[in-house]
Design a protein around this motif. Structure first.
Motif, PDB file in Angstrom:
ATOM      1  N   UNK A  69       1.220   4.704   3.706  1.00 17.72           N
ATOM      2  CA  UNK A  69       2.151   3.711   3.181  1.00 17.72           C
ATOM      3  C   UNK A  69       2.283   2.573   4.176  1.00 17.72           C
ATOM      4  N   UNK A  70       2.101   1.353   3.672  1.00 18.30           N
ATOM      5  CA  UNK A  70       2.185   0.154   4.520  1.00 18.30           C
ATOM      6  C   UNK A  70       1.295   0.263   5.758  1.00 18.30           C
ATOM      7  N   UNK A 124       0.841  -1.197   0.000  1.00 19.43           N
ATOM      8  CA  UNK A 124       0.000   0.000   0.000  1.00 19.43           C
ATOM      9  C   UNK A 124       0.876   1.245   0.000  1.00 19.43           C
ATOM     10  N   UNK A 125       0.674   2.079  -0.987  1.00 19.55           N
ATOM     11  CA  UNK A 125       1.396   3.347  -1.093  1.00 19.55           C
ATOM     12  C   UNK A 125       0.476   4.317  -1.834  1.00 19.55           C
ATOM     13  N   UNK A 126      -0.369   5.025  -1.065  1.00 17.37           N
ATOM     14  CA  UNK A 126      -1.445   5.833  -1.632  1.00 17.37           C
ATOM     15  C   UNK A 126      -1.404   7.244  -1.067  1.00 17.37           C
ATOM     16  N   UNK A 150       3.570   8.870  -4.788  1.00 19.95           N
ATOM     17  CA  UNK A 150       3.154   7.555  -4.301  1.00 19.95           C
ATOM     18  C   UNK A 150       2.798   6.685  -5.493  1.00 19.95           C
ATOM     19  N   UNK A 151       2.717   5.390  -5.266  1.00 25.92           N
ATOM     20  CA  UNK A 151       2.372   4.460  -6.347  1.00 25.92           C
ATOM     21  C   UNK A 151       0.975   4.729  -6.875  1.00 25.92           C
ATOM     22  N   UNK A 152       0.069   5.133  -5.973  1.00 24.12           N
ATOM     23  CA  UNK A 152      -1.311   5.405  -6.384  1.00 24.12           C
ATOM     24  C   UNK A 152      -1.727   6.771  -5.862  1.00 24.12           C
ATOM     25  N   UNK A 153      -2.265   7.577  -6.728  1.00 24.27           N
ATOM     26  CA  UNK A 153      -2.746   8.904  -6.348  1.00 24.27           C
ATOM     27  C   UNK A 153      -4.253   8.968  -6.553  1.00 24.27           C
ATOM     28  N   UNK A 154      -4.948   9.426  -5.533  1.00 22.14           N
ATOM     29  CA  UNK A 154      -6.403   9.557  -5.591  1.00 22.14           C
ATOM     30  C   UNK A 154      -6.764  11.037  -5.531  1.00 22.14           C
TER      31      UNK A 154
END
Length: 422
Positions: A27-28, A1-3, A41-45
């Motif tokens: 993250x994590x 998790x990296x959001x 981050x790996x995922x951006x919302x």
């Protein structure tokens, strides 16, 4: 998790960021930054227009497992709670077998370490929830039960209730009771009043709730301890509990989220999806419940999730079982029917207060904290249909309607669920 949640409004009175729009990096499973700066981050919302609170918590949902898995089970209940915005649910003991031993408590809680949704067991007060013989509540407490209740069944036996209040003081345990004198509600199927007379249905008087509230408060004053009334519904109950709190008694209470949405006039078409216990009352009761929420007399808002299968509901009104499924529509009902109260006033009733009353740790929105969070859009419109219904059951008066307000994501236990639309 990296959001990273970009430009999300933090909705937590205890946080210095309350009411501010920030970029929240998770993250994590840990909140690593809350900032106005850009974060990689790996995922951006894109969370503009969304609100972020600590994870929602429900007290007293019925998942029916073990014994009634055709209505709901732990797996479907967890999935439903997750997609409805809840990270924690305390489930009722009215299963088969009843949650009255270490084994049943373990069955409810054993998989928590692997799941986003944390389930908590409410242990039975009496054997088989019959109100005749006490369970081994100390053993249940050591096994992890967070409160004690006979669930749908009121504790009718006065001596059992008195001994329970005394017994639970050994470990500051919480007694949760449904206030209903069943000798006064016998064969009833709706609120007793003008509407029940017009419809020709046997009524359930508000007095049946109020005399039990009064009895329990007198016993609490006599014996000490802590008591929580579940699903109160009348103006008289609110008044009694308000006075008891001013007197200093350790009493709390909750209201079912749907209780304010309808009056007894909603039953004029004999739709069994409106058959609940406690029943929908009169407008004066609804106004008193709203006032009770506003002044803090009512501590919690709960889903009162009670799944029923077709065979239990597709009957003549007086023969049908009580109950509404309430998790998926929770935020929508609040948005649509609690206009006299601000969301800021209400949210404590399903975030911080349930955890405080049950003695559970409070999540925080701060850097370094484990992420126990709910992401929601109070203005999102969505269609509640048979296809979008997430419960194994379908007993809801809101089916077929366009609703407003929805959870779109949850974070907990190092795991995340995000709505497909994000």
């Amino acid at each position: 998790m990296d959001i990273v949640l970009n430009s999300v409004e933090i909705f937590d009175k205890r946080s210095p960021y309350h009411g501010k729009r920030k970029n929240v990096h998770i993250k994590n499973g840990v909140i690593t930054s809350i900032t106005s700066q850009k974060v990689k981050a790996r995922q951006t919302v894109d969370a503009k227009g969304l609100k972020l609170s600590i994870g929602w918590f429900d007290v007293g949902a019925h998942f029916g497992d073990p014994g009634f898995e055709h209505k709901e089970n732990l797996e479907s209940g967890r999935s439903l709670a997750e997609k409805s915005g809840f990270t924690g649910v305390a489930v009722l003991p009215n299963t088969n077998p009843v949650v009255q031993s270490k084994n049943e408590v373990s069955y409810i809680t054993s998989n928590n370490k692997n799941e986003l949704i944390q389930l908590y067991a409410l242990g039975a007060v009496s054997a088989n929830t019959e109100g005749k013989e006490l369970t081994e509540m100390i053993d249940l407490h050591h096994a992890g039960a967070v409160g004690f209740t006979d669930g749908f069944n009121p504790i009718w036996h006065t001596d059992i209730l008195l001994k329970t209040l005394q017994y639970l003081q050994k470990f500051d345990g919480l007694l949760i009771n449904r206030a209903e004198d069943r000798m006064l509600t016998m064969f009833g199927s709706m609120h007793e009043g003008t509407q029940s007379t017009l419809l020709g249905l046997k009524g359930m008087p508000g007095l049946a709730e109020e005399v039990m509230v009064q009895r329990d408060l007198r016993l609490l004053d006599y014996a000490g301890g802590r008591i929580h009334f579940s699903n109160i519904s009348t103006a008289g109950s609110v008044d009694l509990i308000r006075k008891a709190k001013k007197k200093g008694l350790a009493v709390t209470c909750d209201v079912a989220v749907h209780q304010i949405a309808f009056s007894d006039k909603a039953l004029e078409d004999y739709d069994t999806n409106f058959k609940v216990n406690p029943p929908f009352r009169e407008n004066g009761d609804i106004k008193a419940l709203i006032k009770g929420l506003k002044d803090g007399t009512i501590d919690l808002i709960v889903s009162s999730h009670c799944p029923q299968d077709e065979e239990s509901k597709n009957l003549e009104f007086d023969l049908a079982d009580f109950g509404i499924i309430g998790l998926q529509t929770f935020m929508s009902v609040i948005k649509g029917h609690y206009q006299d109260l601000s969301l800021e006033e209400l949210i404590q009733g399903f975030t911080t207060r349930p955890r405080e009353i049950l003695g559970l740790p409070l999540p925080e929105i701060k850097v370094g904290s484990q992420a126990d969070l709910t992401l929601f859009d109070p203005d999102k419109k969505w269609d509640y249909t048979l296809e979008s219904n997430l419960s194994k059951s379908r007993n809801s008066p809101f089916l077929g309607k366009t609703l407003t307000g929805k959870s779109v994501g949850v974070f907990n236990n190092g795991k995340v669920y995000l709505d497909e639309g994000l």
